[in-house]
Design an enzyme around this catalytic site. Structure first.
Site, PDB file in Angstrom:
ATOM      1  N   HIS A 120      38.450  27.446  33.836  1.00 61.28           N
ATOM      2  CA  HIS A 120      38.296  27.132  35.078  1.00 61.28           C
ATOM      3  C   HIS A 120      38.450  25.600  35.577  1.00 61.28           C
ATOM      4  O   HIS A 120      38.159  24.969  34.945  1.00 61.28           O
ATOM      5  CB  HIS A 120      36.912  27.717  35.433  1.00 61.28           C
ATOM      6  CG  HIS A 120      36.457  27.849  36.947  1.00 61.28           C
ATOM      7  ND1 HIS A 120      35.899  26.857  37.723  1.00 61.28           N
ATOM      8  CD2 HIS A 120      36.783  28.663  37.889  1.00 61.28           C
ATOM      9  CE1 HIS A 120      35.654  27.106  39.112  1.00 61.28           C
ATOM     10  NE2 HIS A 120      36.351  28.282  39.065  1.00 61.28           N
ATOM     11  N   SER A 323      37.848  43.910  30.234  1.00 64.85           N
ATOM     12  CA  SER A 323      38.013  42.911  31.450  1.00 64.85           C
ATOM     13  C   SER A 323      38.305  44.092  32.637  1.00 64.85           C
ATOM     14  O   SER A 323      38.972  44.926  32.488  1.00 64.85           O
ATOM     15  CB  SER A 323      39.306  42.074  31.127  1.00 64.85           C
ATOM     16  OG  SER A 323      39.648  41.564  32.326  1.00 64.85           O
TER      17      SER A 323
END
Length: 431
Positions: A120, A323
């Site tokens: 991130h 996921s």
């Protein structure tokens, strides 16, 4: 409060806007199926959780009792004895990541932080704010860390106390850096467990992996030193928030006594929102562990539904194991803007969060993506790197992964890291 007619009109217009767009976020991982109406009455109070929830504070309007229960839940969820842990309800994932990196820096003041290209963007800010040496590690095609590059960079730096930033679900591809593999490779390189720090950014997947049958390593039992999770993602909250959990022994290093509140503080923010611990407590108390498992499985099933539909149309769609992030080629701007998809370079993704009760919204998006990508002049073929893997549990757990496949030298949209005085820098939009 007294408002003018124009102000009332403006607020009413914003109310209608919020009602219209509350479920817009197909491309972002916020669950919007929450109801905290029972807590609305507490908004009349200035609830401030300044200090340590485990100690008395002379600021009496705090929600420490609720925060303590929230942290006990997450200590158990992440397999660390409650008495050996400490953490708090944060303002979001960035603060949780900063807290973990701060602890690591205090433990190893001159160490280098290693994080992958798919990490991130906030970590680059944290590096600058904490003034930590850092290296950006290459990623595999599925977004997972390149472990060969990790150990090569550690060796090249001669780093004796590496700080490893592991992603438990990357932002764009939903990939998990394998904590067990990282530790094996460090051990093979002659680095002892007590000589490095391992932080896990589990902003989204921290509330997924504990509830699936075959999770990747993610907990303190697997060797992490700290972990953060976002509260507004899989849990759901009207305001950004999160939690961070760390080993209590490491937290003691940063604790300071604050005399005017008669309490200790070891947080990043000091004064903290006292309402978000109430919300996290309410969310956790209102669902059983079986409820969470059903909630997660529904999201995974819906993600697989999207993968199956796109691939049936000849579009290279896939997701990593466990996921809810579905990756596919980026459609035209008119499509991704209308559905608020997250995009990077020539890649887009959708995320199946809990307010998607059925496939209606996902199917509408998939229909447009198929029509757009299959339009004349836009051939989309299946990549040989995205071969289907079946885990033996049936189609509901099927994923598409590139793990173990040849890795392209660079991924689309990624710049090659440049070494500069021990700090890796990325060009352009990758910063």
């Amino acid at each position: 409060m007294t408002f003018s007619p124009a102000d009332h009109t403006r607020l009413e217009a914003f109310w209608r806007y919020c009602l219209t767009h509350q479920y817009f976020n197909v491309g972002y991982p916020e669950s919007a199926d929450f109801d905290y109406s029972l807590l609305h009455r507490f908004m009349r109070f200035s609830i401030n959780n300044c200090g340590d929830w485990n100690e008395y504070s002379n600021y009496l309007l705090n929600s420490f009792d609720f925060e303590r229960e929230v942290m006990r839940f997450f200590a158990e969820l992440f397999h660390i004895p409650f008495e050996d842990s400490w953490g708090y309800v944060t303002n979001g994932g960035t603060e949780g990541n900063m807290f973990g990196c701060y602890l690591a820096r205090e433990l190893f003041p001159d160490a280098t932080l290693y994080y992958s290209q798919d990490t991130h963007y906030s970590v680059a800010k944290i590096v600058r704010l904490l003034r930590i040496k850092a290296q950006v590690v290459a990623s595999q095609a599925n977004g997972e860390m390149d472990y060969d590059d990790l150990v090569a960079r550690i060796a090249a730096d001669g780093e004796r106390h590496p700080i490893i930033f592991a992603n438990i679900g990357t932002t764009l591809r939903g990939a998990t850096d394998n904590i067990a593999t990282i530790q094996q490779r460090l051990a093979q390189a002659g680095i002892r467990r007590e000589d490095y720090y391992l932080h896990a950014d589990a902003a989204l997947s921290g509330m997924i992996l504990p509830f699936v049958d075959a999770p990747e390593p993610y907990s303190f039992a697997d060797g992490i030193d700290s972990i953060c999770v976002s509260g507004h993602k899989m849990i759901g909250s009207p305001m950004p928030c999160g939690i961070v959990v760390a080993r209590r022994a490491n937290v003691e290093r940063i604790s300071v006594e604050i005399d005017y509140i008669s309490a200790r503080d070891q947080t990043i923010s000091g004064s903290r929102n006292g309402h978000t611990p109430l919300m996290m407590w309410a969310a956790l108390r209102s669902r059983s562990m079986d409820d969470w498992r059903e909630r997660i499985q529904r999201c995974l099933d819906l993600a697989q539904h999207a993968v199956d539909r796109l691939r049936a149309a000849g579009i290279d769609a896939w997701r990593n194991p466990n996921s809810i992030t579905v990756v596919f080629p980026c459609p035209s701007a008119s499509v991704w803007k209308r559905h608020c998809l997250a995009t990077s370079g020539d890649t887009a993704h959708l995320i199946t969060t809990a307010h998607h009760r059925d496939s209606t919204q996902i199917d509408a998006l998939v229909d447009e993506v198929i029509a757009d990508l299959k339009a004349p002049g836009k051939p989309v073929t299946l990549s040989p790197l995205q071969a289907p893997l079946v885990d033996g549990l049936g189609s509901r757990n099927r994923v598409y992964s590139t793990v173990g496949q040849p890795r392209p030298e660079l991924l689309p949209g990624h710049a090659r890291p440049e070494r500069d005085s021990g700090v890796a820098r990325l060009k352009g939009s990758d910063i």
